[in-house]
Design a protein around this motif. Structure first.
Motif, PDB file in Angstrom:
ATOM      1  N   LYS A   1      52.667  24.376  45.700  1.00  0.00           N
ATOM      2  CA  LYS A   1      51.758  24.765  44.854  1.00  0.00           C
ATOM      3  C   LYS A   1      52.142  24.753  43.371  1.00  0.00           C
ATOM      4  CE  LYS A   1      49.143  27.952  42.346  1.00  0.00           C
ATOM      5  NZ  LYS A   1      49.651  29.110  41.431  1.00  0.00           N
TER       6      LYS A   1
ATOM      7  N   GLY B   1      43.267  33.316  40.342  1.00  0.00           N
ATOM      8  CA  GLY B   1      44.689  33.065  40.631  1.00  0.00           C
ATOM      9  C   GLY B   1      44.650  32.823  42.310  1.00  0.00           C
TER      10      GLY B   1
ATOM     11  N   ASP C   1      47.007  30.381  44.942  1.00  0.00           N
ATOM     12  CA  ASP C   1      48.139  30.868  45.685  1.00  0.00           C
ATOM     13  C   ASP C   1      47.727  31.032  46.990  1.00  0.00           C
ATOM     14  OD1 ASP C   1      49.823  30.986  43.477  1.00  0.00           O
ATOM     15  OD2 ASP C   1      49.025  33.038  42.928  1.00  0.00           O
TER      16      ASP C   1
ATOM     17  N   GLY D   1      50.880  39.912  38.256  1.00  0.00           N
ATOM     18  CA  GLY D   1      49.829  39.001  38.340  1.00  0.00           C
ATOM     19  C   GLY D   1      50.412  37.598  38.902  1.00  0.00           C
ATOM     20  N   VAL D   2      51.952  37.654  39.273  1.00  0.00           N
ATOM     21  CA  VAL D   2      52.673  36.377  39.702  1.00  0.00           C
ATOM     22  C   VAL D   2      52.077  35.685  40.949  1.00  0.00           C
ATOM     23  CG1 VAL D   2      54.474  37.751  40.519  1.00  0.00           C
ATOM     24  CG2 VAL D   2      54.791  35.220  39.843  1.00  0.00           C
TER      25      VAL D   2
HETATM   26 MG    MG Z   1      48.615  32.462  39.364  1.00  0.00          MG
END
Ligand code: MG
Ligand code: ADP
Ligand code: ASP
Length: 586
Positions: free
Chosen positions: A7, A151, A154, A209-210
């Motif tokens: 990804k 986000g 992921d 936030g990763v």
């Molecule tokens: Mg992200």
């Protein structure tokens, strides 16, 4: 031959050069003989640009049209990525969420995946192509385009890795792995060689936030090995694995959620059903509550405080104010200028004094702790937003995270995970993102100690838990309610066998602080464990409803992403266990 999902996040495909560089990583893998599925995010900050554009046209754009708009970002990048691969001489095909068959519910802008069909992807892989899948998007049963929340690529990547039974899911991003805290916030943060699913799940849902939190839910549920690494540097990265394959540390990381708001229902008549009313109405308005703290209450009235993302404050206040009236509460107060700092570690439960250590560090910086909740693997404190950066640094240093060598590099060669059998996966794919409650357990060996009338000033929690730590008391749950009228209430549980000592120590502390100690020699602690406990908006509701019906009052609650603990009177322990096991189909 392995199957790999790679990804690439927004920064990793921000321009043509970067897309070509990322494409060459996929091509190298393909040439090494592996089957490769690539999941791509929108280029750079394209999603933000689209959000801004929509706001210029309509301040409250409809969620369906937002999804239609936002999904275009990923459609651009998959096409360009496929062209990049083709330019390197390898066959590639780009697919949208709908073309893959990623089915979701109809909750636009934060849809949950219901199922994924593998036929199209597998067919293309078997034809020797690299498949480029658009991240973040799906399709509901009426054919509407949906997105999975910011986000969310992921989650697309890990979910695809799960259904395809991929050997590894590689997350390429702009940092070279998971750090002890956000390295942008604190440059002295260190990279971790590996981290446990539960730790990552907590960190992600508490603000790191990763990784998109729901991606880790999938990884845990389906045993997907996740490898987070840099798009730009060839360095080892971080493996996200089952706890047994990682090194347990009391604290592995610190997370910050910067925009939190608190709402308190003041003086709610203390009777079964009050919490249920509040949280069921919030759940039906689609508002996920986070920290929930109900104080033990005096004169038949208790305060119920909870936090929501600051963005949801207005909507949550509207619901709460009307429920407060129905319940005959004395009032509603709120504060939209808060932040939450959490420390997370799977080794925490086995060590004494972790809480005292954290509170002392915050106290030394003069930071006032507004609310506290804990689970077996995390401690969260609510503080003023202006104190956020100082609190993260203090917490990080308190556990020596800046100094520690975090166990070398993740070379991707950790022992293979026990994979679910194909049949098992197929069975569980129905309702892929459903709440998964694994177990409900009862612990009847705890005593509850409560301080009331504690002064509301920096250092009080530290005073209490330093003393408790010195007495080598093994503290389990800690809950501090939102202070009212300059007074706070703080409760904690200890093993019943330590009760005498706990009361002794607490009495001394109370005298020096001008507080009062109340103790309950035996309480019942019920723990609900699973995945997605907090992020499922209806969870608190499902918990409170059946207990309310049985007339059982909940004395304390603490929530986390993987666990929900409640304390009820000892005499209700067995009955509550039975009720909850039935409520969750166990
Ligand atoms: Mg992200
Ligand atoms: P992508 O666009 O690749 O999905 P994100 O911006 O979503 O990337 O995530 C990467 C960012 O997450 C990093 O640049 C970093 O600032 C932030 N971050 C927050 N917490 C952590 C952490 N504990 N470890 C590493 N990065 C973190
Ligand atoms: N493009 C989406 C976002 O910016 C999804 C993602 O990047 O994961 O939120």
């Amino acid at each position: 031959m392995s199957l790999v999902v790679q990804k690439f996040g927004g920064t990793s495909v921000a321009d043509a050069q970067k897309i070509l560089a990322a494409a060459s990583k996929a091509v190298a893998r393909h040439k090494a003989g592996d089957q490769v599925v690539v999941v791509v995010s929108a280029m750079g900050h394209q999603t933000d640009v689209l959000v801004d554009l929509a706001k210029q046209i309509n301040q409250r754009p409809s969620a369906r049209e937002m999804d239609m708009l936002l999904s275009t970002g990923e459609q651009v990048s998959v096409a360009l990525f496929a062209m990049a691969i083709q330019s390197l001489g390898v066959e590639a095909v780009s697919l949208t969420g709908a073309q893959i068959g990623i089915r979701t519910d109809s909750t636009h802008t934060k849809a949950r995946i219901k199922s994924i069909s593998t036929d199209n992807v597998k067919h293309n892989l078997n034809e020797g192509r690299i498949v480029i899948a658009a991240g973040f998007q799906g399709i509901d049963q009426c054919g509407n385009i949906t997105t999975l929340g910011r986000g969310g690529s992921d989650t697309t990547a890990v979910a695809l890795a799960a259904v395809l039974a991929a050997d590894v899911c590689e997350i390429y991003t702009d940092v070279d792995g998971i750090y002890t805290t956000d390295p942008r916030l604190l440059p002295e943060a260190r990279r971790l060689a590996s981290i446990a699913y539960d730790e990552m799940l907590e960190l992600a849902s508490l603000g790191a936030g990763v990784m998109h939190p729901r991606s880790i839910e999938f990884a845990k549920k389906f045993g997907v090995k996740v490898h987070v690494r840099s798009s730009f540097k060839d360095v080892p990265g971080t493996l996200i694995l089952p706890a047994e394959q990682t090194t347990p540390r009391p604290v592995s990381g610190v997370a910050l959620a910067k925009n939190e708001a608190r709402i308190t229902l003041e003086g709610v008549p203390d009777q079964p059903g009050s919490s249920h009313r509040v949280f069921s109405q919030l759940a039906s308005s689609g508002i996920a509550v986070d920290m929930i703290v109900q104080n033990v209450g005096q004169h038949g009235r208790a305060d119920i405080s909870f936090t929501v993302p600051a963005d949801d404050l207005a909507a949550a206040l509207e619901v709460t104010t009307s429920v407060a009236q129905q319940l005959g509460a004395e009032g509603v107060s709120h504060d939209g200028s808060l932040a939450k700092v959490s420390v997370v570690g799977v080794g925490m439960a086995r060590e004494e004094g972790v809480a005292g250590h954290l509170f002392s560090a915050l106290s030394r910086k003069g930071i006032n702790v507004r609310m506290i909740t804990t689970s077996e693997i995390k401690i969260s404190v609510l503080i003023h937003r202006d104190d956020a950066a100082a609190a993260v640094q203090a917490a990080h240093r308190a556990f020596g995270l800046e100094a520690e060598a975090m166990g070398g590099g993740a070379d991707g060669s950790a022992a293979a995970l026990p994979k679910s059998s194909p049949l098992d996966v197929v069975r569980r794919l129905e309702g892929m993102e459903d709440l998964a409650v694994e177990d409900v357990t009862l612990d009847s060996s705890q005593a509850l100690v409560t301080f009331t009338d504690l002064p509301d000033k920096p250092g009080v929690a530290a005073d209490v838990f330093e003393e408790v730590g010195r007495a080598k008391l093994f503290v389990d749950m800690i809950v501090q309610s939102h202070p009212r009228g300059g007074k706070a209430e703080l409760s904690f549980t200890v093993p019943s066998s330590d009760r005498e000592r706990a009361i002794d120590v607490s009495g001394r502390i109370a005298t020096s602080l001008g507080a009062i100690v109340v103790d309950v020699p035996h309480v019942a602690k019920l723990s609900i464990t699973g995945v997605g406990i907090r992020s499922h908006a209806g969870m608190a509701d499902r918990l409170f409803a059946p207990l309310t019906e049985a007339g059982i009052n909940i004395d304390l609650v603490s929530t986390s992403e993987v666990r929900l603990n409640v304390i009820v009177a000892a005499k209700h322990g067995e009955k509550s266990l039975h009720i909850l096991r039935r409520a969750f189909g166990l």
